[in-house]
Design a protein around this motif. Structure first.
Motif, mmCIF file in Angstrom:
data_model
loop_
_atom_site.group_PDB
_atom_site.id
_atom_site.type_symbol
_atom_site.label_atom_id
_atom_site.label_comp_id
_atom_site.label_asym_id
_atom_site.label_seq_id
_atom_site.Cartn_x
_atom_site.Cartn_y
_atom_site.Cartn_z
ATOM 1 N N GLY A 64 35.342 -47.247 -35.219
ATOM 2 C CA GLY A 64 34.581 -47.957 -36.248
ATOM 3 C C GLY A 64 34.492 -47.180 -37.553
ATOM 4 N N LEU A 65 34.617 -45.856 -37.462
ATOM 5 C CA LEU A 65 34.617 -45.004 -38.657
ATOM 6 C C LEU A 65 36.025 -44.854 -39.242
ATOM 7 N N SER A 66 37.004 -45.518 -38.640
ATOM 8 C CA SER A 66 38.419 -45.377 -39.017
ATOM 9 C C SER A 66 38.845 -43.907 -38.943
ATOM 10 N N TRP A 67 38.421 -43.258 -37.858
ATOM 11 C CA TRP A 67 38.744 -41.850 -37.666
ATOM 12 C C TRP A 67 40.219 -41.719 -37.322
ATOM 13 N N PRO A 68 40.949 -40.806 -37.972
ATOM 14 C CA PRO A 68 42.382 -40.638 -37.676
ATOM 15 C C PRO A 68 42.605 -40.338 -36.192
ATOM 16 N N GLU A 69 43.650 -40.917 -35.633
ATOM 17 C CA GLU A 69 43.852 -40.863 -34.180
ATOM 18 C C GLU A 69 43.874 -39.447 -33.603
ATOM 19 N N GLU A 70 44.622 -38.539 -34.182
ATOM 20 C CA GLU A 70 44.696 -37.188 -33.619
ATOM 21 C C GLU A 70 43.319 -36.522 -33.609
ATOM 22 N N ALA A 71 42.587 -36.647 -34.694
ATOM 23 C CA ALA A 71 41.248 -36.061 -34.772
ATOM 24 C C ALA A 71 40.286 -36.795 -33.827
ATOM 25 N N ARG A 72 40.478 -38.096 -33.646
ATOM 26 C CA ARG A 72 39.638 -38.877 -32.738
ATOM 27 C C ARG A 72 39.844 -38.419 -31.298
ATOM 28 N N VAL A 73 41.096 -38.261 -30.898
ATOM 29 C CA VAL A 73 41.400 -37.814 -29.540
ATOM 30 C C VAL A 73 40.842 -36.406 -29.314
ATOM 31 N N ASP A 74 41.000 -35.528 -30.295
ATOM 32 C CA ASP A 74 40.456 -34.169 -30.176
ATOM 33 C C ASP A 74 38.939 -34.185 -30.022
ATOM 34 N N ALA A 75 38.263 -35.008 -30.813
ATOM 35 C CA ALA A 75 36.800 -35.073 -30.746
ATOM 36 C C ALA A 75 36.348 -35.603 -29.388
ATOM 37 N N ILE A 76 36.999 -36.646 -28.907
ATOM 38 C CA ILE A 76 36.636 -37.204 -27.605
ATOM 39 C C ILE A 76 36.847 -36.164 -26.511
ATOM 40 N N LEU A 77 37.948 -35.442 -26.569
ATOM 41 C CA LEU A 77 38.239 -34.415 -25.569
ATOM 42 C C LEU A 77 37.185 -33.310 -25.599
ATOM 43 N N ALA A 78 36.845 -32.817 -26.781
ATOM 44 C CA ALA A 78 35.883 -31.723 -26.895
ATOM 45 C C ALA A 78 34.483 -32.145 -26.460
ATOM 46 N N VAL A 79 34.029 -33.302 -26.919
ATOM 47 C CA VAL A 79 32.689 -33.769 -26.563
ATOM 48 C C VAL A 79 32.645 -34.102 -25.077
ATOM 49 N N SER A 80 33.702 -34.672 -24.558
ATOM 50 C CA SER A 80 33.779 -34.979 -23.139
ATOM 51 C C SER A 80 33.695 -33.704 -22.305
ATOM 52 N N GLU A 81 34.339 -32.655 -22.751
ATOM 53 C CA GLU A 81 34.287 -31.376 -22.044
ATOM 54 C C GLU A 81 32.857 -30.840 -22.010
ATOM 55 N N ALA A 82 32.154 -30.918 -23.142
ATOM 56 C CA ALA A 82 30.759 -30.467 -23.186
ATOM 57 C C ALA A 82 29.894 -31.299 -22.234
ATOM 58 N N CYS A 83 30.113 -32.599 -22.211
ATOM 59 C CA CYS A 83 29.350 -33.477 -21.317
ATOM 60 C C CYS A 83 29.691 -33.209 -19.853
#
Length: 145
Positions: free
Chosen positions: A32-51
């Motif tokens: 929804g923020l039009s986040w670039p795909e590579e940065a989006r995947v990285d963010a999901i991976l990092a936050v998912s790891e913390a969770c």
């Protein structure tokens, strides 16, 4: 759940099954923020790891608690970032020789990662790499700190 374009928040039970639902919601927010795909995947991976770390380690041997994830969008004159905090109310357990790569993954995917531990639990704060501003800026962005 996203209250507006610049904010994301969810609280879920520290159950591995809940991780899939959390990831889907975070992905929708970033899309929804039009986040670039590579940065989006990285963010999901990092936050998912913390969770995942909170789910697997914070409540071991006790009554499972919750994991809270809050994300906000910050923007400057030429770029924007997300800052996401992952918080649990469990007990910090020092690494007992584990060979996990969680910190390496989070540090490799994000611009900055910090961890605060106290009697109230653990808070992991992740700041994404800067990405370009979209053509039309979403409302609700905070100024870069």
């Amino acid at each position: 759940m996203a209250d507006d374009a610049g904010y994301y928040s969810i609280r879920f039970g520290a159950d591995p099954v809940q991780l899939a639902f959390f990831r889907a919601g975070l992905d929708r927010w970033l899309q929804g923020l039009s986040w670039p795909e590579e940065a989006r995947v990285d963010a999901i991976l990092a936050v998912s790891e913390a969770c995942t770390n909170a789910v697997k380690h914070a409540y071991v041997g006790g009554v499972p608690g919750d994991v809270e994830v809050v994300g906000r969008l910050v923007a400057g004159p030429s770029s924007r970032q997300i800052v996401v905090t992952v918080r649990d109310e469990g007990v910090w357990r020092p690494d007992q020789g584990a060979t996990g790569y969680g910190m390496s993954v989070m540090n490799g995917c994000m611009d900055r990662v910090s961890i605060r531990r106290d009697d109230a639990g653990t808070t992991v704060t992740l700041r994404s790499v800067p990405v370009p501003l979209p053509h039309s800026s979403p409302e609700g962005m905070a100024a870069v700190e």
